[in-house]
Scaffold this motif. Structure first.
Motif, PDB file in Angstrom:
ATOM      1  N   UNK A 109      20.982   4.136  50.105  1.00  0.00           N
ATOM      2  CA  UNK A 109      20.214   3.142  49.355  1.00  0.00           C
ATOM      3  C   UNK A 109      20.835   2.768  48.015  1.00  0.00           C
ATOM      4  N   UNK A 110      21.865   3.492  47.601  1.00  0.00           N
ATOM      5  CA  UNK A 110      22.548   3.132  46.365  1.00  0.00           C
ATOM      6  C   UNK A 110      21.671   3.285  45.140  1.00  0.00           C
ATOM      7  N   UNK A 266      20.140   3.747  38.205  1.00  0.00           N
ATOM      8  CA  UNK A 266      19.419   4.948  38.617  1.00  0.00           C
ATOM      9  C   UNK A 266      19.266   4.909  40.136  1.00  0.00           C
ATOM     10  N   UNK A 267      19.064   6.069  40.780  1.00  0.00           N
ATOM     11  CA  UNK A 267      18.914   6.073  42.238  1.00  0.00           C
ATOM     12  C   UNK A 267      17.753   5.193  42.676  1.00  0.00           C
ATOM     13  N   UNK A 268      17.866   4.646  43.873  1.00  0.00           N
ATOM     14  CA  UNK A 268      16.797   3.814  44.416  1.00  0.00           C
ATOM     15  C   UNK A 268      15.453   4.531  44.311  1.00  0.00           C
ATOM     16  N   UNK A 280      18.420  17.804  40.610  1.00  0.00           N
ATOM     17  CA  UNK A 280      17.869  17.744  39.243  1.00  0.00           C
ATOM     18  C   UNK A 280      17.973  16.386  38.582  1.00  0.00           C
ATOM     19  N   UNK A 281      18.849  15.521  39.067  1.00  0.00           N
ATOM     20  CA  UNK A 281      19.011  14.193  38.465  1.00  0.00           C
ATOM     21  C   UNK A 281      18.258  13.101  39.237  1.00  0.00           C
ATOM     22  N   UNK A 308      25.751   6.365  45.617  1.00  0.00           N
ATOM     23  CA  UNK A 308      25.080   6.443  44.317  1.00  0.00           C
ATOM     24  C   UNK A 308      23.704   7.091  44.363  1.00  0.00           C
ATOM     25  N   UNK A 309      23.078   7.160  45.540  1.00  0.00           N
ATOM     26  CA  UNK A 309      21.745   7.763  45.623  1.00  0.00           C
ATOM     27  C   UNK A 309      21.812   9.239  45.971  1.00  0.00           C
ATOM     28  N   UNK A 310      23.023   9.773  46.159  1.00  0.00           N
ATOM     29  CA  UNK A 310      23.183  11.154  46.605  1.00  0.00           C
ATOM     30  C   UNK A 310      23.864  12.003  45.537  1.00  0.00           C
TER      31      UNK A 310
END
Length: 437
Positions: A109-110, A266-268, A280-281, A308-310
């Protein structure tokens, strides 16, 4: 023999390359479904050049249906992930709700823009993550230049020609540089204006820009930009931009008709409400095999994530605990992820992802750039050539490589088209005016 249903959430770098890898390595064993709100993958490193009219917008995207022939492509916004039930719910642009079941899910999901509750930002700000935003920025800048050339009001002209970019990462610096380069190139058509009329301002809360390149290259970039008459305000925050009245934390205030927000991602948010374990992020927690794992490091089964979502462990020394959120890692992780799924379907052991980052490159406008790669630091024209060479090789599919190369070749012989098509976002306006008489 039944096929394994692979559901890929997201059609960006990870989604596209995972699907391509699976189609090559496990084509007869899987049924692939990709869900994304857009029917194309955006090659984000080319957005600054799209915004600067150096590349045609259609050549910075890769159509999913064309490249993933044989896969099922669903166009919709993902609303929820229920991994316990092996289902995902999505909504189409027409409001229809889709419930999709799966055997294996790939979370790709980026990231989305990380915004702050700054007064006026939601109303006047422009993002810079998608090709439509790059097109809008190009039309806006050229449109404001055309309007400024037709007014005698000095204050209005100053506001129209003030362009504020918030965020000094790669996206911000490249968009800032390329847009200014395009604006100055347009002056040949506007004898009423000069370069001194432009006011390009970058606002960055940190003490330097391009932190991934180190302090030396960040300082050089600031010097280069300021030598062109642009302003880079470090350790400064945007505090308000209501109705275009910009207020900064350093006490400055001025009028600006264009505010571009590139201050991080920021993550999706979809993953925050899912039942997938997070690190944690706030990213999906994964092992080096790209399997989703719980807080004890145990794979939860049938779930994978990358990009980017991982939160992917970095097995390379001196590069941090986690892989950086870069296109370079995303593409390689996706290919590795697809290969690992194929390995598991064949009953073979999985392999860990490990990749040494090759370096970073950034364009600062035509013929100008910075790069750090394999221990070397390049500036100016050599860095710009490396930037173009790397991204020409990296953009997916031969079709897009050829089209981008043709764009650049044509630009060497003909000037780029610098005309605003701002009304393309309001196509019925002329007809409505005519209908009203």
């Amino acid at each position: 023999m039944s096929r394994t249903r692979i559901l890929i959430l997201g059609g960006g770098y990870v989604g596209l390359y995972t699907a391509l890898t699976l189609m090559r390595k496990a084509k007869d064993k899987v049924d692939i479904t990709v869900i994304d709100r857009r029917p194309y993958m955006t090659y984000a490193p080319f957005l600054p050049e799209v915004g600067a009219a150096s590349i045609a917008p259609r050549n910075a995207v890769v159509p999913l249906r064309r490249e993933l022939e044989g896969a099922r492509i669903l166009q919709g916004k993902i609303d929820s992930i229920n991994h316990a039930a092996r289902t995902v719910v999505a909504t189409t642009d027409l409001g229809e709700e889709l419930t999709v079941e799966y055997d294996e899910v790939v979370v790709a999901l980026g990231a989305v823009s990380r915004t702050l509750p700054i007064p006026g930002l939601a109303e006047v700000g422009i993002g810079f993550k998608y090709v439509e935003e790059a097109i809008a920025l190009r039309n806006r800048v050229l449109g404001r230049i055309a309007r400024a050339a037709t007014t005698d009001d000095k204050e209005l002209r100053r506001k129209l020609l003030t362009f504020v970019f918030v965020g000094g990462g790669f996206a911000g610096v490249e968009a800032f540089s390329e847009t200014e380069d395009m604006a100055k190139a347009s002056l040949r058509y506007y004898p009423e204006l000069s370069a001194d009329d432009f006011n390009f301002v970058m606002v960055e809360a940190a003490p330097r820009i391009l932190p991934e390149m180190g302090p030396e290259m960040g300082a050089y970039t600031v010097e280069e930009l300021e030598a062109r008459g642009m302003r880079v305000l470090l350790e400064t925050r945007l505090e308000s931009c209501v109705d275009g009245h910009v207020q900064l934390s350093n006490g400055e205030s001025f009028e600006a008709d264009t505010v571009v927000w590139t201050a991080g991602v920021k993550p999706s948010p979809v993953i925050q409400s899912s039942d997938l374990p997070l690190g944690p992020r706030g990213h999906v927690n994964t092992a080096a095999t790209l399997q989703v794992i719980d807080e004890h490091g145990v794979p939860i089964g049938n779930a994978w994530a990358a990009g980017d979502c991982a939160q992917v462990p970095n097995l390379v020394e001196d590069e941090g605990d986690w892989c950086a959120p870069s296109a370079q890692h995303a593409v390689r992780q996706a290919k590795h992820l697809g290969a690992n799924i194929a390995r598991r379907l064949d009953g073979r052991p999985l392999e860990q992802y490990k990749h040494k980052h090759l370096g970073v490159v950034a364009s600062l406008g035509l013929g100008k750039g910075v790069a750090t790669t394999m221990g070397f630091k390049l500036r100016g024209w050599p860095a710009w050539v490396m930037h173009r060479t790397y991204h020409l090789l990296a953009i997916p599919t031969f079709n897009r490589k050829a089209r981008v190369a043709l764009d650049w070749t044509a630009a060497a012989f003909f000037r780029r088209d610098l005309v605003s098509m701002g009304r393309i976002q309001d196509p019925r306006r002329a007809f409505e005016e005519a209908a009203r008489g």
